[in-house]
Enzyme design. Sequence first.
Site, mmCIF file in Angstrom:
data_model
loop_
_atom_site.group_PDB
_atom_site.id
_atom_site.type_symbol
_atom_site.label_atom_id
_atom_site.label_comp_id
_atom_site.label_asym_id
_atom_site.label_seq_id
_atom_site.Cartn_x
_atom_site.Cartn_y
_atom_site.Cartn_z
ATOM 1 N N GLU A 1 33.412 -2.742 27.312
ATOM 2 C CA GLU A 1 33.991 -4.303 26.822
ATOM 3 C C GLU A 1 35.281 -4.801 27.116
ATOM 4 O OE1 GLU A 1 33.934 -4.905 22.607
ATOM 5 O OE2 GLU A 1 32.867 -2.786 22.548
ATOM 6 N N HIS B 1 38.348 -10.539 16.010
ATOM 7 C CA HIS B 1 37.264 -10.700 15.067
ATOM 8 C C HIS B 1 36.948 -11.850 14.500
ATOM 9 C CE1 HIS B 1 37.861 -5.963 14.463
ATOM 10 N NE2 HIS B 1 37.170 -5.912 15.530
ATOM 11 N N GLU C 1 30.904 -8.010 27.483
ATOM 12 C CA GLU C 1 30.466 -6.868 26.971
ATOM 13 C C GLU C 1 28.949 -6.365 26.948
ATOM 14 O OE1 GLU C 1 30.787 -6.558 22.521
ATOM 15 O OE2 GLU C 1 30.693 -4.296 22.555
ATOM 16 N N ASP D 1 25.117 -4.963 21.224
ATOM 17 C CA ASP D 1 26.222 -5.421 20.988
ATOM 18 C C ASP D 1 26.791 -6.005 22.325
ATOM 19 O OD1 ASP D 1 29.335 -5.788 20.188
ATOM 20 O OD2 ASP D 1 29.539 -3.737 20.119
ATOM 21 N N HIS E 1 29.321 0.265 15.604
ATOM 22 C CA HIS E 1 30.368 1.353 16.019
ATOM 23 C C HIS E 1 29.771 2.668 15.466
ATOM 24 C CE1 HIS E 1 33.513 -1.939 15.859
ATOM 25 N NE2 HIS E 1 32.808 -2.273 16.857
ATOM 26 N N ASP F 1 23.789 -13.148 -10.116
ATOM 27 C CA ASP F 1 22.873 -12.217 -9.989
ATOM 28 C C ASP F 1 22.076 -12.090 -8.376
ATOM 29 O OD1 ASP F 1 21.505 -14.697 -10.002
ATOM 30 O OD2 ASP F 1 19.962 -14.130 -11.739
ATOM 31 N N ASP G 1 30.272 -13.127 20.823
ATOM 32 C CA ASP G 1 29.938 -11.650 20.696
ATOM 33 C C ASP G 1 28.884 -11.330 19.818
ATOM 34 O OD1 ASP G 1 30.257 -9.015 20.246
ATOM 35 O OD2 ASP G 1 32.369 -8.649 20.177
ATOM 36 N N HIS H 1 42.428 -3.760 22.701
ATOM 37 C CA HIS H 1 41.615 -2.911 22.151
ATOM 38 C C HIS H 1 41.211 -1.985 23.003
ATOM 39 C CE1 HIS H 1 38.464 -5.307 24.192
ATOM 40 N NE2 HIS H 1 39.053 -6.495 23.821
ATOM 41 N N HIS I 1 32.926 1.838 22.631
ATOM 42 C CA HIS I 1 32.416 2.782 21.515
ATOM 43 C C HIS I 1 31.075 3.226 21.575
ATOM 44 C CE1 HIS I 1 30.630 -0.925 19.879
ATOM 45 N NE2 HIS I 1 31.634 -1.537 20.256
ATOM 46 N N ARG J 1 36.212 -11.921 27.121
ATOM 47 C CA ARG J 1 35.639 -10.601 27.149
ATOM 48 C C ARG J 1 34.375 -10.477 27.594
ATOM 49 N NH1 ARG J 1 36.828 -9.737 22.207
ATOM 50 N NH2 ARG J 1 34.656 -10.150 21.033
ATOM 51 N N TYR K 1 43.353 -11.404 26.616
ATOM 52 C CA TYR K 1 43.728 -12.636 25.267
ATOM 53 C C TYR K 1 45.076 -13.156 25.635
ATOM 54 C CZ TYR K 1 39.698 -9.804 24.172
ATOM 55 O OH TYR K 1 38.514 -8.907 24.234
HETATM 56 N N1 GLY Z 1 31.178 -6.596 18.102
HETATM 57 C C1 GLY Z 1 31.963 -5.500 17.839
HETATM 58 C C2 GLY Z 1 32.394 -4.843 18.978
HETATM 59 O O1 GLY Z 1 32.532 -5.358 20.142
HETATM 60 O O2 GLY Z 1 33.093 -3.778 18.980
HETATM 61 MN MN MN Z 2 31.643 -3.388 20.855
HETATM 62 MN MN MN Z 3 31.119 -6.854 20.365
#
Ligand code: GLY
Ligand code: MN
Ligand code: MN
Length: 446
Positions: A393, A231, A416, A259, A353, A22, A248, A342, A346, A414, A397
């Site tokens: 970003e 991820h 970003e 982000d 996103h 619950d 991240d 990637h 975005h 990365r 890798y």
């Molecule tokens: N943290 C999600 C992205 O960088 O798109």
């Molecule tokens: Mn992002």
């Molecule tokens: Mn991110």
Amino acid sequence: MARAGGGIALLPTAPERMRNGDSEYPYRHDSHFHYFTGFDEPHAWLLLDASGRSTLLCRERHAEREIWDGRRLGPEAAPAVLGVDEAFDVEQLDAKAVERLANQPAVWFPFGEQPELQAQVDGWLATLRNRERGGVACPQTLRDLGPLLAEMRLVKDSSELATMRRAAQISAGAHARAMRFCAARFRADPQTAVREYEIEAELLHEFRRHGSQGPAYTSIVAAGANACVLHYAAGSTELRAGELCLVDAGCELDGYASDVTRTFPADGRFTPAQRALYDIVQAAQEAAIAVTRAGTRRLDAHDAAVRVLAQGMLDTGLLDRNAVGDADAVIASAAYRRFYMHGTGHWLGRDVHDVGDYLSADEAPVEQPDGLGGTVVKKPSRVLQPGMVVTIEPGLYVRPAADVPERFWNLGIRIEDDAVVTATGCELISRGVPVDALEIERLMQG
Ligand code: GLY
Ligand code: MN
Ligand code: MN
């Protein structure tokens, strides 16, 4: 809606969701609903007609339930507080929806977002069908509200941008805090290990102490090789001196996401191999930033980043020039995807996103690279406008492989940042934490 023939739009907020037994997940409103209302209670609906009249349905005040679950605004206070034209008890939803839909040409709602919604709308339409003999007309068209909402939300106004600047600033402070935290631990004991969750806790502390409601998405804190899992969620892996840490993480503030990613050396000093790849990613980000402005296309940033990354892969020996050719060939064959798989950014807004068409709706499809070494016929990517917010970003890798220089194995990097598109360039709103390798080292070394 008026231009498309009118009708009534129905917009429920998000349901409460059970986590286990619950216990509920922390409540999070629906982004579309909150965009129009600023109202963050569950069990609420907004009805809008094409002339602009707005009706809120929300929970009645309830002396006893409010003792258990917290205060409710209630329909009496809602018009003054939220600016809706009128408000009713949500128990009257069925009656109000049927009343509003009667004699309307169309019913609008976001398709494919809330599983129960279509069935609910069907129920209201069935009620109206039964009244047709009595001279009531039932809407004959279902229209997707999603694309209209996405267009509205894609370009942010000044008050939205103010919130997003603040969110990004808080997130940048959290990244700086994570760097300082690691540096202090390794300064006190170079043999120590810092667990990923300890760093995650520092981020959360910084988000909350500045009034953010929490993370905008699951924080990634990746020690060493974990950074190659795109991820990866913060776990309990030990971060050691000599390794990189990829964070991240971005906070949500008043319904808006940030982000931000930084990659830093655990003990405050990049090794030469780390530095070589880091500088390539930073140069790729700079190239992408340089083409982010009103009038360029969204994918221009990706193309600019990929060109720098591809050249860097050749220069460092990640890719063998004899096998894959020059940077043009690496791009044409998409050989770079082995180390950069990637996109470069975005839309960012209420959702990390965020909503918004990525393609140019009013241009004809053209043949273009599909990013996989082939071509595809589709509409060109969208032209940027002032007030759009994007992430930038790029990353690299490197998984261990016999044909890859060993000094680069298991490095995941990365960088970003969040950028507001302006007429002449872009405003980087997450630069409250350094990006440059030397500046990161300086910050970490106090
Ligand atoms: N943290 C999600 C992205 O960088 O798109
Ligand atoms: Mn992002
Ligand atoms: Mn991110």
